[in-house]
Design a protein around this motif. Structure first.
Motif, short mmCIF file in Angstrom:
data_model
loop_
_atom_site.label_atom_id
_atom_site.label_comp_id
_atom_site.label_asym_id
_atom_site.label_seq_id
_atom_site.Cartn_x
_atom_site.Cartn_y
_atom_site.Cartn_z
N TRP A 73 41.60 -123.55 103.87
CA TRP A 73 41.24 -122.42 104.72
C TRP A 73 39.79 -121.99 104.51
N LEU A 74 39.25 -122.25 103.34
CA LEU A 74 37.84 -121.92 103.09
C LEU A 74 36.96 -122.70 104.07
N ASP A 75 37.26 -123.96 104.28
CA ASP A 75 36.48 -124.76 105.22
C ASP A 75 36.60 -124.21 106.64
N ARG A 76 37.78 -123.71 106.99
CA ARG A 76 38.00 -123.21 108.35
C ARG A 76 37.33 -121.86 108.58
N LEU A 77 37.20 -121.05 107.53
CA LEU A 77 36.71 -119.68 107.70
C LEU A 77 35.26 -119.48 107.25
N ARG A 78 34.61 -120.52 106.82
CA ARG A 78 33.20 -120.36 106.42
C ARG A 78 32.40 -119.75 107.57
N GLY A 79 31.55 -118.79 107.23
CA GLY A 79 30.78 -118.10 108.24
C GLY A 79 31.39 -116.78 108.66
N HIS A 80 32.62 -116.49 108.19
CA HIS A 80 33.24 -115.20 108.48
C HIS A 80 32.42 -114.09 107.85
N SER A 81 32.41 -112.93 108.46
CA SER A 81 31.58 -111.82 107.96
C SER A 81 32.07 -111.27 106.63
N ALA A 82 33.37 -111.37 106.34
CA ALA A 82 33.90 -110.88 105.07
C ALA A 82 33.61 -111.87 103.95
N VAL A 83 33.51 -111.37 102.73
CA VAL A 83 33.45 -112.26 101.58
C VAL A 83 34.82 -112.89 101.41
N LEU A 84 34.88 -114.20 101.35
CA LEU A 84 36.15 -114.91 101.23
C LEU A 84 36.51 -115.06 99.75
N LEU A 85 37.73 -114.65 99.40
CA LEU A 85 38.14 -114.66 98.00
C LEU A 85 39.18 -115.75 97.75
N ILE A 86 38.93 -116.58 96.76
CA ILE A 86 39.91 -117.57 96.31
C ILE A 86 40.83 -116.90 95.30
N ALA A 87 42.13 -116.91 95.56
CA ALA A 87 43.09 -116.30 94.63
C ALA A 87 43.34 -117.27 93.48
#
Length: 292
Positions: free
Chosen positions: A94-108
């Motif tokens: 999902w990180l690859d799919r959501l890169r560029g999203h305005s939110a900081v993406l967090l890996i659990a």
């Protein structure tokens, strides 16, 4: 350290949290309302449905992300509660799919993961959400806080509902926490908020067993076994610095830390001291003296 609370529909609790400046955590598995809070954290819904596991609800999550728009400060990538490497594989997809999203993406991060596994993916737009079961979370929290500091990324800890765990999170140097105590009982907000606003309590405290020769050696073995390169060196520095502070050598440690504060950034070579470097250190120390 910014506290977040899980969304509730109870007006009293919402008003108390809003007045205290807390953020709101909205789950994909719950009601999609941010209640007008300026600070919004977004969860993928897996924790809420932990007792009824099944295939990840990708379509619902995608609709949730669309609903969020650009309002969320951070977004937890899909994961598997206590799922180890299987959870990491799901998150990275999902990180690859959501890169560029305005939110900081967090890996659990979950039971079975180590900082070395996560470090290559971290940066200003990709951070950490410390999950896992309770025992593992408490045992490894400082490792994840140190990894975040080394990588220059955001770090959040979930399920923090007591003053004791708030202090553990502060010691780890994380940026934010969340819990459900205030969601259910507005009366718990004042003591929890007070604890969350005291970061000055954290630096001087370390478990008593680390201040014994045996405990110090055990912690050193843990660091070199779980952290790579600069991260391990920095963690060892912090460990020995805190012990030296306990022994009364704090003034010397301040001089040392001012001089080497940038030397352990991930991927950076060790610098050769130059005259401007030492001039900068002296200026920083002079500024510290003026602020006292």
């Amino acid at each position: 350290m910014t506290p977040f609370f899980s969304r509730t529909g109870t007006k009293r609790n919402l008003d108390a949290a809003r007045a205290a400046g807390w953020g709101i955590l909205v789950s994909a598995a719950g009601v999609w309302r941010d209640e007008g809070f300026p600070l919004i954290g977004a969860d993928n819904g897996q924790w809420a449905e932990r007792d009824n596991p099944g295939p990840f609800k990708a379509e619902r999550f995608e609709r949730f992300v669309d609903w969020l728009g650009d309002r969320a400060q951070w977004l937890v990538l899909p994961d598997i509660v206590c799922g180890g490497l299987e959870s990491l594989d799901l998150s990275l997809g999902w990180l690859d799919r959501l890169r560029g999203h305005s939110a900081v993406l967090l890996i659990a991060v979950q039971n079975g993961m180590t900082p070395a596994m996560i470090a290559p993916f971290l940066g200003p737009r990709v951070g950490l959400f410390v999950g896992g079961d309770t025992a593992w979370k408490e045992e490894t929290m400082t490792h994840w806080g140190q990894l975040a500091a080394d990588a220059g990324c955001y770090c959040h800890v979930g399920r923090v509902n007591t003053i004791r765990r708030i202090r553990l999170a502060a010691i780890a140097g994380v940026h934010s926490i969340d819990g459900t105590s205030v969601t259910r009982f507005a009366s718990t907000l004042p003591p929890l908020d007070f604890a969350a606003r005291q970061p000055d309590m954290a630096p001087a405290w370390r478990p008593a067993n680390e201040r014994t020769p045996e405990g110090f050696a055990r912690r050193c073995r843990e660091i070199v076994a779980t952290m790579p390169g600069h991260a391990a060196h920095r963690a060892l520095d912090l460990l020995t610095n805190d012990i030296l502070r306990d022994l009364g050598f704090g003034a010397g440690i301040e001089i040392f830390e001012a001089a080497v504060r940038d030397w352990h950034r991930r991927g950076q070579p060790y610098p050769i001291p130059t005259e401007p470097h030492w001039i900068d250190c002296e200026r920083a120390l002079a500024g510290m003296e003026r602020r006292r």
